[in-house]
Design an enzyme around this catalytic site. Structure first.
Site, short mmCIF file in Angstrom:
data_model
loop_
_atom_site.label_atom_id
_atom_site.label_comp_id
_atom_site.label_asym_id
_atom_site.label_seq_id
_atom_site.Cartn_x
_atom_site.Cartn_y
_atom_site.Cartn_z
N ASP A 1 0.77 -1.17 0.10
CA ASP A 1 -0.03 0.30 -0.11
C ASP A 1 1.21 0.94 0.26
O ASP A 1 1.59 1.45 0.70
CB ASP A 1 -1.34 0.02 0.91
CG ASP A 1 -2.30 1.02 0.84
OD1 ASP A 1 -2.79 1.34 0.26
OD2 ASP A 1 -1.51 2.39 1.72
N LYS B 1 -2.01 6.43 -4.30
CA LYS B 1 -2.95 7.05 -4.42
C LYS B 1 -2.57 8.27 -4.15
O LYS B 1 -1.70 9.21 -4.79
CB LYS B 1 -3.13 7.38 -2.54
CG LYS B 1 -3.34 6.07 -1.92
CD LYS B 1 -3.60 6.10 -0.57
CE LYS B 1 -3.76 4.78 0.22
NZ LYS B 1 -2.07 4.94 0.64
N HIS C 1 -6.84 10.01 -2.42
CA HIS C 1 -6.22 9.84 -0.80
C HIS C 1 -7.39 10.73 -0.39
O HIS C 1 -7.21 9.88 0.84
CB HIS C 1 -5.33 10.49 -1.32
CG HIS C 1 -3.73 10.22 -0.21
ND1 HIS C 1 -2.40 9.58 0.02
CD2 HIS C 1 -4.62 9.66 1.07
CE1 HIS C 1 -2.04 9.39 0.59
NE2 HIS C 1 -3.16 9.98 2.01
N TYR D 1 3.64 9.65 -0.13
CA TYR D 1 4.72 9.04 0.79
C TYR D 1 6.66 9.14 0.23
O TYR D 1 7.06 8.99 0.81
CB TYR D 1 4.23 7.59 0.52
CG TYR D 1 3.19 7.32 1.25
CD1 TYR D 1 2.88 8.35 2.24
CD2 TYR D 1 3.12 5.78 1.50
CE1 TYR D 1 1.28 8.01 2.19
CE2 TYR D 1 1.34 5.62 1.81
CZ TYR D 1 0.73 6.41 2.32
OH TYR D 1 -0.55 6.55 2.63
N1 LIG Z 1 -5.27 6.22 2.71
C1 LIG Z 1 -4.92 7.23 4.53
O1 LIG Z 1 -4.71 8.81 4.17
C2 LIG Z 1 -3.68 6.57 5.84
C3 LIG Z 1 -3.18 5.27 5.15
N2 LIG Z 1 -2.63 4.44 5.88
C4 LIG Z 1 -1.03 3.74 5.40
O2 LIG Z 1 -1.84 2.53 6.63
C5 LIG Z 1 -0.91 2.08 6.55
C6 LIG Z 1 0.10 1.65 7.59
O3 LIG Z 1 -0.79 3.09 8.98
P1 LIG Z 1 -0.10 3.63 9.56
O4 LIG Z 1 0.05 4.69 10.57
O5 LIG Z 1 2.19 2.91 9.81
O6 LIG Z 1 0.16 2.73 11.12
P2 LIG Z 1 0.41 0.83 11.61
O7 LIG Z 1 -0.95 1.01 12.60
O8 LIG Z 1 0.43 0.23 10.46
O9 LIG Z 1 1.74 1.67 12.32
C7 LIG Z 1 2.34 1.72 12.36
C8 LIG Z 1 3.72 1.53 13.71
O10 LIG Z 1 3.80 0.51 14.71
C9 LIG Z 1 5.04 -0.37 14.67
N3 LIG Z 1 4.44 -2.03 14.73
C10 LIG Z 1 4.76 -2.00 13.22
N4 LIG Z 1 4.12 -3.33 14.42
C11 LIG Z 1 4.47 -3.86 14.90
C12 LIG Z 1 4.23 -4.82 16.19
N5 LIG Z 1 3.71 -6.52 15.35
N6 LIG Z 1 4.22 -4.66 17.22
C13 LIG Z 1 4.40 -3.52 17.50
N7 LIG Z 1 4.83 -2.52 16.73
C14 LIG Z 1 4.38 -2.78 15.42
C15 LIG Z 1 5.82 0.30 13.79
O11 LIG Z 1 6.85 0.58 14.04
P3 LIG Z 1 8.60 0.15 13.40
O12 LIG Z 1 8.20 -0.05 11.83
O13 LIG Z 1 9.69 0.84 13.99
O14 LIG Z 1 8.26 -1.65 13.41
C16 LIG Z 1 5.32 1.51 13.25
O15 LIG Z 1 5.51 2.40 14.42
C17 LIG Z 1 -0.20 3.64 5.96
O16 LIG Z 1 2.20 2.67 6.00
C18 LIG Z 1 0.03 3.31 5.26
O17 LIG Z 1 0.30 2.19 3.94
C19 LIG Z 1 -2.03 5.38 6.94
C20 LIG Z 1 -2.01 6.41 7.18
C21 LIG Z 1 -3.56 7.21 6.25
O1 LIG Z 2 -0.35 8.21 5.25
C1 LIG Z 2 -1.33 8.83 4.00
O2 LIG Z 2 -1.35 8.32 3.82
C2 LIG Z 2 -1.98 10.08 4.60
O3 LIG Z 2 -2.52 10.07 4.43
C3 LIG Z 2 -1.44 10.42 6.46
O4 LIG Z 2 -0.50 9.99 6.64
C4 LIG Z 2 -1.82 12.64 6.67
O5 LIG Z 2 -0.90 12.90 5.62
C5 LIG Z 2 -1.30 12.97 8.03
O6 LIG Z 2 -1.16 11.88 8.71
C6 LIG Z 2 -0.98 14.45 8.01
O7 LIG Z 2 -0.88 14.34 9.13
#
Ligand SMILES: NC(=O)C1=CN([C@@H]2O[C@H](COP(=O)(O)OP(=O)(O)OC[C@H]3O[C@@H](n4cnc5c(N)ncnc54)[C@H](OP(=O)(O)O)[C@@H]3O)[C@@H](O)[C@H]2O)C=CC1
Ligand SMILES: O=C(O)C(=O)[C@@H](O)[C@H](O)C(=O)CO
Length: 289
Positions: free
Chosen positions: A54, A84, A117, A59
């Site tokens: 994803d 996105k 997005h 990003y």
């Molecule tokens: N459409 C949108 O607007 C958005 C989309 N997204 C999508 O969703 C994905 C995931 O969301 P995200 O915000 O990254 O958050 P997550 O809920 O996936 O959490 C990620 C965090 O949790 C830690 N982590 C991951 N696995 C574990 C585990 N098994 N145990 C303990 N800690 C863990 C990671 O640390 P570390 O990496 O250090 O291991 C990182 O700090 C994004 O990468 C993106 O693709 C996210 C936000 C907004």
């Molecule tokens: O991660 C994404 O896909 C997002 O859109 C968000 O992280 C967003 O940009 C945000 O959290 C800004 O604070």
């Protein structure tokens, strides 16, 4: 894809979309993965068995996602790639150019899934319908095989439906035990739109909850696995982000245990409504860049 029908390697189930295509239920997200670490991160995840990445224009690591795919040795059609549309590219010509740029950077001629997005109701006169029409056009042209939205509230989804557009196959929204996002999820369920849950473990924020740790202990699993299993049983598509190999392994090992009804209900009861939201609200978020 080369897999047993209905699963990927690692036995990750495939979820059928409204357009008949099937998306691996668990993938890996690359938000906040630094570009210099992204190719390794993606290649490692694919080596473990992930078949879904994803990503997003926002990003700023799409070239590195493409490099990770090439390094993995897998063929393009073995991996589901989502991108996105960036917030600065909603106008039709900007959207067309931005998607061409994504394809070039990823090194592919098509995306598996292209999302708007953010709806940006406070920009471009709130006209995400015109932007959606461009996604329909890009699908027709074969540049995106499936199209969907992200961060759409019920009113935004209704605006698309009222305009008589093709339905989005997914809506990717913030969702985890502290933010159930019930209204949006209900609308999606009723209209066959698959919910993709972003920040599925609330960036780690739900992992110390005593309800989660108690259930984790009962199963001999990690807190993250219990929360991700809750998503899977709710029917969500998830793509936890991790740059830690052991966590990547853990986050996909979700299919040899299950939560019972009581455990599911206890996790669902953790919902804090809007107080549980960790990211911006879609009605307010208008960041471009
Ligand atoms: N459409 C949108 O607007 C958005 C989309 N997204 C999508 O969703 C994905 C995931 O969301 P995200 O915000 O990254 O958050 P997550 O809920 O996936 O959490 C990620 C965090 O949790 C830690 N982590 C991951 N696995 C574990 C585990 N098994 N145990 C303990 N800690 C863990 C990671 O640390 P570390 O990496 O250090 O291991 C990182 O700090 C994004 O990468 C993106 O693709 C996210 C936000 C907004
Ligand atoms: O991660 C994404 O896909 C997002 O859109 C968000 O992280 C967003 O940009 C945000 O959290 C800004 O604070």
């Amino acid at each position: 894809m080369t897999h047993t029908p209905g699963t990927t390697s690692q036995s990750v189930p495939l979820v059928r979309l409204l357009d008949g295509r099937e998306i691996p239920q668990v993938g890996v997200g690359v938000f906040q993965v630094p570009p210099e670490e992204t190719a390794d991160n993606v290649a490692t995840a694919l080596g473990i068995g992930y078949r879904h990445v994803d990503g997003a224009q926002m990003y700023r690591n799409e070239a590195e996602v493409g490099e990770g795919l090439r390094r993995s040795g897998l063929s393009r059609d073995e991996v589901w790639l989502t991108s996105k549309l960036g917030n600065g590219a909603h106008r039709p010509d900007d959207a067309r150019a931005a998607v061409d740029r994504s394809l070039e950077q990823l090194g592919t001629d098509h995306l598996d899934l292209l999302l708007i997005h953010w709806p940006l109701p406070t920009r471009y006169d709130g006209d995400f319908v015109t932007t959606w029409r461009v996604l329909e056009e890009l699908k027709e042209a074969g540049k995106a095989r499936s199209i969907g939205v992200s961060n759409f509230e019920v009113a935004h989804l209704e605006a698309l439906a009222d305009a008589g557009t093709e339905a989005p196959v997914v809506n990717q929204v913030e969702c985890h035990p502290y933010l159930a996002n019930d209204e949006v999820r209900r609308y999606c369920r009723e209209h066959g739109i698959v919910v993709e849950a972003w920040s599925p473990i609330a960036q780690g924020g739900v992992l110390d909850d005593p309800v989660v740790t108690d259930i984790a202990e009962a199963h001999g699993r990690s807190a993250a696995q219990v929360v991700l299993r809750w998503h899977v049983q709710e029917g969500h598509v998830v793509f936890p982000k991790s740059v830690t190999t052991s966590r990547l392994e853990e986050n996909i090992a979700l299919f040899d245990f299950s939560l019972d009804d009581d455990q599911m209900a206890r996790i669902s009861a953790l919902d804090k409504g809007e107080d549980g939201r960790t990211g911006p609200h879609p009605e307010e978020f208008d960041h471009v860049g």
